[in-house]
Design an enzyme around this catalytic site. Structure first.
Site, PDB file in Angstrom:
ATOM      1  N   SER A  10       0.854  -1.196   0.000  1.00  0.00           N
ATOM      2  CA  SER A  10       0.000   0.000   0.000  1.00  0.00           C
ATOM      3  C   SER A  10       0.880   1.232   0.000  1.00  0.00           C
ATOM      4  O   SER A  10       1.622   1.488   0.959  1.00  0.00           O
ATOM      5  CB  SER A  10      -0.889   0.006   1.240  1.00  0.00           C
ATOM      6  OG  SER A  10      -1.368   1.319   1.447  1.00  0.00           O
ATOM      7  N   HIS A  35      -1.144  -1.307  -4.318  1.00  0.00           N
ATOM      8  CA  HIS A  35      -2.430  -1.020  -3.672  1.00  0.00           C
ATOM      9  C   HIS A  35      -2.534   0.487  -3.427  1.00  0.00           C
ATOM     10  O   HIS A  35      -1.678   1.084  -2.777  1.00  0.00           O
ATOM     11  CB  HIS A  35      -2.496  -1.789  -2.349  1.00  0.00           C
ATOM     12  CG  HIS A  35      -3.797  -1.697  -1.631  1.00  0.00           C
ATOM     13  ND1 HIS A  35      -4.893  -2.462  -1.961  1.00  0.00           N
ATOM     14  CD2 HIS A  35      -4.187  -0.933  -0.574  1.00  0.00           C
ATOM     15  CE1 HIS A  35      -5.902  -2.180  -1.144  1.00  0.00           C
ATOM     16  NE2 HIS A  35      -5.490  -1.258  -0.292  1.00  0.00           N
ATOM     17  N   ASP A  37      -4.756   3.451  -1.897  1.00  0.00           N
ATOM     18  CA  ASP A  37      -5.822   3.742  -0.936  1.00  0.00           C
ATOM     19  C   ASP A  37      -6.397   5.131  -1.174  1.00  0.00           C
ATOM     20  O   ASP A  37      -5.767   6.137  -0.848  1.00  0.00           O
ATOM     21  CB  ASP A  37      -5.270   3.653   0.493  1.00  0.00           C
ATOM     22  CG  ASP A  37      -5.067   2.211   0.914  1.00  0.00           C
ATOM     23  OD1 ASP A  37      -6.024   1.431   0.823  1.00  0.00           O
ATOM     24  OD2 ASP A  37      -3.936   1.873   1.336  1.00  0.00           O
ATOM     25  N   MET A  39      -9.020   7.818  -0.146  1.00  0.00           N
ATOM     26  CA  MET A  39      -9.878   8.189   0.994  1.00  0.00           C
ATOM     27  C   MET A  39     -10.357   9.614   0.806  1.00  0.00           C
ATOM     28  O   MET A  39      -9.592  10.477   0.379  1.00  0.00           O
ATOM     29  CB  MET A  39      -9.083   8.092   2.299  1.00  0.00           C
ATOM     30  CG  MET A  39      -8.463   6.725   2.545  1.00  0.00           C
ATOM     31  SD  MET A  39      -7.734   6.643   4.184  1.00  0.00           S
ATOM     32  CE  MET A  39      -6.879   5.060   4.079  1.00  0.00           C
ATOM     33  N   HIS A  68      -8.356   0.888  -4.058  1.00  0.00           N
ATOM     34  CA  HIS A  68      -9.271   0.641  -2.935  1.00  0.00           C
ATOM     35  C   HIS A  68     -10.007   1.938  -2.634  1.00  0.00           C
ATOM     36  O   HIS A  68      -9.430   2.868  -2.066  1.00  0.00           O
ATOM     37  CB  HIS A  68      -8.422   0.162  -1.735  1.00  0.00           C
ATOM     38  CG  HIS A  68      -9.202  -0.120  -0.495  1.00  0.00           C
ATOM     39  ND1 HIS A  68      -8.595  -0.370   0.721  1.00  0.00           N
ATOM     40  CD2 HIS A  68     -10.526  -0.202  -0.260  1.00  0.00           C
ATOM     41  CE1 HIS A  68      -9.519  -0.585   1.639  1.00  0.00           C
ATOM     42  NE2 HIS A  68     -10.702  -0.481   1.067  1.00  0.00           N
ATOM     43  N   MET A  70     -12.221   4.141  -0.663  1.00  0.00           N
ATOM     44  CA  MET A  70     -12.872   4.371   0.641  1.00  0.00           C
ATOM     45  C   MET A  70     -13.522   5.745   0.561  1.00  0.00           C
ATOM     46  O   MET A  70     -13.056   6.727   1.145  1.00  0.00           O
ATOM     47  CB  MET A  70     -11.819   4.288   1.759  1.00  0.00           C
ATOM     48  CG  MET A  70     -11.382   2.850   2.008  1.00  0.00           C
ATOM     49  SD  MET A  70      -9.828   2.727   2.911  1.00  0.00           S
ATOM     50  CE  MET A  70      -8.674   2.920   1.545  1.00  0.00           C
ATOM     51  N   MET A 141     -11.364  -6.265   5.408  1.00  0.00           N
ATOM     52  CA  MET A 141     -10.602  -5.272   6.173  1.00  0.00           C
ATOM     53  C   MET A 141     -10.277  -5.838   7.556  1.00  0.00           C
ATOM     54  O   MET A 141     -11.170  -6.241   8.297  1.00  0.00           O
ATOM     55  CB  MET A 141     -11.413  -3.981   6.350  1.00  0.00           C
ATOM     56  CG  MET A 141     -11.559  -3.132   5.106  1.00  0.00           C
ATOM     57  SD  MET A 141     -10.013  -2.674   4.290  1.00  0.00           S
ATOM     58  CE  MET A 141      -9.123  -1.792   5.579  1.00  0.00           C
ATOM     59  N   GLY A 146      -8.980   3.750   7.100  1.00  0.00           N
ATOM     60  CA  GLY A 146      -8.696   5.164   7.385  1.00  0.00           C
ATOM     61  C   GLY A 146      -7.218   5.477   7.534  1.00  0.00           C
ATOM     62  O   GLY A 146      -6.774   6.530   7.090  1.00  0.00           O
ATOM     63  N   ALA A 203       4.322  -2.483   7.117  1.00  0.00           N
ATOM     64  CA  ALA A 203       5.251  -3.622   7.260  1.00  0.00           C
ATOM     65  C   ALA A 203       6.311  -3.608   6.155  1.00  0.00           C
ATOM     66  O   ALA A 203       7.430  -4.081   6.354  1.00  0.00           O
ATOM     67  CB  ALA A 203       4.488  -4.946   7.225  1.00  0.00           C
TER      68      ALA A 203
HETATM   69  C1  DX5 Z   1      -6.343   1.285   5.640  1.00  0.00           C
HETATM   70  C2  DX5 Z   1      -5.856   1.021   4.231  1.00  0.00           C
HETATM   71  C3  DX5 Z   1      -4.703   0.116   4.177  1.00  0.00           C
HETATM   72  C4  DX5 Z   1      -3.467   0.603   4.880  1.00  0.00           C
HETATM   73  C5  DX5 Z   1      -2.692  -0.611   5.300  1.00  0.00           C
HETATM   74  O1  DX5 Z   1      -7.562   1.923   5.588  1.00  0.00           O
HETATM   75  O2  DX5 Z   1      -6.887   0.449   3.448  1.00  0.00           O
HETATM   76  O3  DX5 Z   1      -4.415  -0.318   2.854  1.00  0.00           O
HETATM   77  O4  DX5 Z   1      -2.663   1.437   4.104  1.00  0.00           O
HETATM   78  O5  DX5 Z   1      -1.623  -0.212   6.099  1.00  0.00           O
HETATM   79  P1  DX5 Z   1      -0.948  -1.216   7.143  1.00  0.00           P
HETATM   80  O6  DX5 Z   1      -0.466  -2.412   6.367  1.00  0.00           O
HETATM   81  O7  DX5 Z   1       0.156  -0.403   7.727  1.00  0.00           O
HETATM   82  O8  DX5 Z   1      -2.006  -1.601   8.136  1.00  0.00           O
HETATM   83 ZN    ZN Z   2      -6.413  -0.463   1.442  1.00  0.00          ZN
END
Ligand code: DX5
Ligand code: ZN
Length: 236
Positions: A10, A35, A37, A39, A68, A70, A141, A146, A203
């Site tokens: 991500s 990936h 994200d 938002m 993704h 959101m 999820m 977020g 990670a």
């Molecule tokens: C959270 C996102 C994730 C996030 C994951 O809302 O959808 O994709 O970036 O981050 P980690 O792996 O650090 O939980």
């Molecule tokens: Zn995500």
């Protein structure tokens, strides 16, 4: 079904001032997807990135872009992301009724992209049922959407197992993706229950050596998946 586990880093945890460099790094390290994200500050409290980022990434990576969404109004905005080059688009079930969810899935597939739907931690996986047979991928999820860097919600692997079970009962086999708090240990737990695609933000990108971190997550997941397949074939 027996494809190796894929890692979807991500970019929310990447260095936005060096996004091209970070994406090249995970591509070189063997990531399966990028990936993205998205938002909107409404569906989730955070505001991140949008169409221009997808369009720019499309020019610099050959990895599929896993977008993704959101956002509160996915039906309105998903055509923009398809147009910008998204290879898979995930919509959340929460802001949509069953009819809207079907329309979203159809719009994604008719543009030639892979359609995915996601459930937040408190949403039962049964909410996917109206479209489950038409999905290329389900996103479970394992944190509240977020923010990256949150802890994995205990028991999320049970939802992975339930998605696999529901899909089997319908005679379909979508990929199962898990997102949130995934590192080597949690990767093993979700992969053992049938997860195929693992989203990793912190990670990978917060590690001193992101390529080694990606490989560690993938190796743990792959061993757990093989062990569980082996146990299932012995127990059967
Ligand atoms: C959270 C996102 C994730 C996030 C994951 O809302 O959808 O994709 O970036 O981050 P980690 O792996 O650090 O939980
Ligand atoms: Zn995500």
């Amino acid at each position: 079904m027996f494809e190796p586990v894929k890692i979807a880093p991500s970019i929310l945890s990447a260095d936005f001032a060096n996004l091209g460099r970070d994406v090249a790094l995970v591509e070189e390290a063997g990531a399966g997807f990028v990936h993205v994200d998205v938002m909107d500050g409404h569906f989730v409290p955070n505001l991140t990135m949008g169409v221009p980022v997808v369009r720019s990434l499309k020019r610099v990576t050959s990895l599929p872009l896993d977008v993704h969404l959101m956002i509160a109004n996915p039906l309105e905005q998903l055509p923009w992301y398809l147009d910008a080059g998204a290879d898979s688009v995930t919509v959340h079930v929460e802001p949509l009724d069953a009819e809207e969810l079907s329309r979203a899935v159809e719009a994604i597939r008719s543009a030639g992209a892979k359609a995915a739907a996601s459930v937040k931690p408190d949403t039962p996986v049964e909410a996917l049922l109206p479209v489950l047979a038409d999905l290329d991928m389900v996103l479970v999820m394992s944190v509240e959407p977020g923010f990256s860097g949150q802890g994995y919600i205990e028991g999320s692997e049970g939802k992975v197992a339930r998605v696999v079970q529901l899909a089997r009962s319908l005679g379909v086999n979508p990929l199962v993706e898990v997102d949130g708090g995934i590192g080597p240990a949690t990767a093993a737990r979700v992969a053992a229950e049938g997860a195929d695609v693992l989203v990793c933000g912190s990670a990978v990108f917060a590690a001193g050596d992101p390529a080694a971190a990606l490989a560690a997550v993938r190796d743990e997941a792959e061993s757990a998946r093989l062990a569980s397949l082996e146990a299932a074939s012995k127990g059967a």
